[in-house]
Design an enzyme around this catalytic site. Structure first.
Site, mmCIF file in Angstrom:
data_model
loop_
_atom_site.group_PDB
_atom_site.id
_atom_site.type_symbol
_atom_site.label_atom_id
_atom_site.label_comp_id
_atom_site.label_asym_id
_atom_site.label_seq_id
_atom_site.Cartn_x
_atom_site.Cartn_y
_atom_site.Cartn_z
ATOM 1 N N ASP A 1 4.066 6.000 -39.134
ATOM 2 C CA ASP A 1 3.843 7.350 -39.620
ATOM 3 C C ASP A 1 2.949 7.365 -40.856
ATOM 4 O O ASP A 1 2.958 6.422 -41.646
ATOM 5 C CB ASP A 1 5.205 7.985 -39.948
ATOM 6 C CG ASP A 1 5.114 9.486 -39.997
ATOM 7 O OD1 ASP A 1 4.110 10.054 -39.509
ATOM 8 O OD2 ASP A 1 6.045 10.111 -40.532
ATOM 9 N N ASN B 1 -0.528 8.431 -40.727
ATOM 10 C CA ASN B 1 -1.973 8.382 -40.436
ATOM 11 C C ASN B 1 -2.685 9.666 -40.843
ATOM 12 O O ASN B 1 -3.784 9.631 -41.409
ATOM 13 C CB ASN B 1 -2.215 8.183 -38.936
ATOM 14 C CG ASN B 1 -1.711 6.846 -38.434
ATOM 15 O OD1 ASN B 1 -1.424 5.959 -39.220
ATOM 16 N ND2 ASN B 1 -1.603 6.719 -37.119
ATOM 17 N N GLY B 2 -2.056 10.810 -40.531
ATOM 18 C CA GLY B 2 -2.668 12.113 -40.802
ATOM 19 C C GLY B 2 -2.853 12.317 -42.299
ATOM 20 O O GLY B 2 -3.937 12.696 -42.762
ATOM 21 N N ARG B 3 -1.789 12.056 -43.065
ATOM 22 C CA ARG B 3 -1.874 12.237 -44.525
ATOM 23 C C ARG B 3 -2.878 11.280 -45.148
ATOM 24 O O ARG B 3 -3.601 11.623 -46.070
ATOM 25 C CB ARG B 3 -0.479 12.038 -45.161
ATOM 26 C CG ARG B 3 0.371 13.293 -45.103
ATOM 27 C CD ARG B 3 1.827 12.992 -45.308
ATOM 28 N NE ARG B 3 2.410 12.399 -44.101
ATOM 29 C CZ ARG B 3 3.633 11.877 -44.056
ATOM 30 N NH1 ARG B 3 4.374 11.852 -45.146
ATOM 31 N NH2 ARG B 3 4.086 11.389 -42.927
ATOM 32 N N ARG C 1 -7.878 14.042 -39.023
ATOM 33 C CA ARG C 1 -6.668 13.261 -38.747
ATOM 34 C C ARG C 1 -6.947 12.050 -37.841
ATOM 35 O O ARG C 1 -6.330 10.995 -38.007
ATOM 36 C CB ARG C 1 -5.601 14.158 -38.094
ATOM 37 C CG ARG C 1 -5.092 15.252 -39.043
ATOM 38 C CD ARG C 1 -4.075 16.158 -38.350
ATOM 39 N NE ARG C 1 -2.956 15.389 -37.829
ATOM 40 C CZ ARG C 1 -1.896 15.015 -38.558
ATOM 41 N NH1 ARG C 1 -1.819 15.347 -39.844
ATOM 42 N NH2 ARG C 1 -0.932 14.321 -38.017
ATOM 43 N N SER D 1 5.258 10.077 -29.543
ATOM 44 C CA SER D 1 6.595 10.516 -29.138
ATOM 45 C C SER D 1 6.515 11.657 -28.129
ATOM 46 O O SER D 1 5.466 12.310 -27.990
ATOM 47 C CB SER D 1 7.393 10.964 -30.364
ATOM 48 O OG SER D 1 6.985 12.254 -30.762
ATOM 49 N N ASN E 1 5.189 14.632 -29.745
ATOM 50 C CA ASN E 1 3.820 14.670 -30.275
ATOM 51 C C ASN E 1 2.862 15.532 -29.425
ATOM 52 O O ASN E 1 1.780 15.889 -29.887
ATOM 53 C CB ASN E 1 3.240 13.265 -30.425
ATOM 54 C CG ASN E 1 3.803 12.501 -31.611
ATOM 55 O OD1 ASN E 1 3.897 11.282 -31.598
ATOM 56 N ND2 ASN E 1 4.188 13.224 -32.661
ATOM 57 N N ARG F 1 10.548 2.589 -41.308
ATOM 58 C CA ARG F 1 9.897 3.891 -41.202
ATOM 59 C C ARG F 1 8.943 4.043 -42.377
ATOM 60 O O ARG F 1 9.350 3.984 -43.531
ATOM 61 C CB ARG F 1 10.952 4.999 -41.233
ATOM 62 C CG ARG F 1 10.368 6.415 -41.344
ATOM 63 C CD ARG F 1 10.026 6.955 -39.980
ATOM 64 N NE ARG F 1 9.210 8.149 -40.040
ATOM 65 C CZ ARG F 1 9.514 9.292 -39.421
ATOM 66 N NH1 ARG F 1 10.614 9.399 -38.746
ATOM 67 N NH2 ARG F 1 8.687 10.323 -39.472
ATOM 68 N N GLU G 1 19.499 -2.135 -39.228
ATOM 69 C CA GLU G 1 19.291 -1.891 -40.654
ATOM 70 C C GLU G 1 18.024 -1.050 -40.770
ATOM 71 O O GLU G 1 17.110 -1.175 -39.954
ATOM 72 C CB GLU G 1 19.083 -3.223 -41.385
ATOM 73 C CG GLU G 1 20.243 -4.201 -41.233
ATOM 74 C CD GLU G 1 21.427 -3.848 -42.123
ATOM 75 O OE1 GLU G 1 21.198 -3.292 -43.212
ATOM 76 O OE2 GLU G 1 22.574 -4.122 -41.725
HETATM 77 C C1 IPE Z 1 1.762 8.927 -36.990
HETATM 78 O O1 IPE Z 1 1.005 9.509 -38.002
HETATM 79 C C2 IPE Z 1 0.954 8.620 -35.762
HETATM 80 C C3 IPE Z 1 1.298 9.395 -34.546
HETATM 81 C C4 IPE Z 1 2.273 10.236 -34.408
HETATM 82 C C5 IPE Z 1 0.446 9.186 -33.388
HETATM 83 P P1 IPE Z 1 1.062 11.072 -38.211
HETATM 84 O O2 IPE Z 1 -0.006 11.702 -37.406
HETATM 85 O O3 IPE Z 1 2.435 11.611 -37.949
HETATM 86 O O4 IPE Z 1 0.719 11.222 -39.742
HETATM 87 P P2 IPE Z 1 1.227 12.334 -40.765
HETATM 88 O O5 IPE Z 1 2.720 12.401 -40.668
HETATM 89 O O6 IPE Z 1 0.588 13.622 -40.360
HETATM 90 O O7 IPE Z 1 0.762 11.843 -42.097
HETATM 91 MG MG MG Z 2 4.035 12.139 -39.097
#
Ligand code: IPE
Ligand code: MG
Length: 224
Positions: free
Chosen positions: A2, A4-6, A15, A47, A50, A170, A189
């Site tokens: 998680d 990548n987008g940010r 993104r 997921s 997604n 995570r 864990e």
């Molecule tokens: C995770 O990064 C990658 C996938 C779900 C494919 P995100 O896309 O969820 O990144 P954020 O949460 O927007 O930063």
């Molecule tokens: Mg995300």
């Protein structure tokens, strides 16, 4: 994987730029597994939830998965990674599914590390699909309802040949499970770290694995 987008937004980029950077991190982490004592690595790529993202992002991700598999297949095989996919393939396009099937076959005798890629995966969806198949076996007389127990159900899960995860990492500062390996993680864990996935390195992975090695796991029992 998680964040990548940010990671992309912080750089003023789209993104998908973050998703590409994220995909590039995978090889280093996979190849460090034998050094840190990890035999099975499962990465959450996409997921069942997604699909709710914009059409542009979903299409971009699907094309990235196709590119990733085509480009990385040889390196993964040469490294000796045995690759498997979990998740529902029915909704994925035929070209992508063919690449996934071919990579599984290509790497089926490898043993350096077992890499599982969760693609269109959701823990609840997996349990629902497993239950459906289990119910079919009951209906056809291959399974008795009284024989259904904790040992039976996981045989119907996508992960039937995999051990349960010991450690779940995570990234990106979120302290939630988001439908990942729900059944399998009963005694896992957890490490919730702030690092955004494209910044995750083999050094951080090694540190988390070493810290896991120092934990006292009792699985509900007491220390003997
Ligand atoms: C995770 O990064 C990658 C996938 C779900 C494919 P995100 O896309 O969820 O990144 P954020 O949460 O927007 O930063
Ligand atoms: Mg995300």
């Amino acid at each position: 994987m998680d964040g990548n987008g940010r990671w992309a937004t912080q750089r003023g980029r789209p993104r998908l730029f973050g998703h590409r950077a994220g995909a590039k991190r995978v090889r280093e982490v996979v190849e460090s597994c034998p050094d840190v004592g990890v035999e099975y690595l499962t990465i959450f790529a996409f997921s069942t939830e997604n699909w709710r993202r914009t059409q542009t992002e979903v299409a971009g991700l699907m094309s990235l998965f196709r590119m990733y598999i085509s480009r990385e297949a040889r390196a993964l095989d040469e490294f000796g990674a045995r690759v498997r996919f979990i998740g529902d393939r029915v909704k994925l396009d035929a070209k992508l599914v063919k690449l996934m099937d071919d990579l599984e076959v290509l790497t089926q005798n490898n043993t350096s590390v077992h890499l599982t890629i969760a693609l269109n995966y959701g823990g609840r969806d997996e349990v629902a699909r497993a239950t459906k198949r289990l119910a079919q076996d009951v209906a056809s007389g291959n399974l008795k309802p009284e024989d259904v127990d904790e040992e039976t159900l996981p045989k119907y899960l996508d992960t039937c040949v995999l051990p349960d995860p010991d450690l779940v990492i995570r990234t990106s500062g979120e302290a939630r499970i988001s439908n990942f390996l729900l059944w399998q993680s009963a005694y896992a864990e957890y490490e919730f770290i702030d690092t955004l996935w494209p910044d995750f390195t083999k050094e951080e992975f090694a540190r988390l694995c070493a810290s896991y090695g120092g934990r006292d796991r009792r699985f509900g029992g007491v220390k003997t």
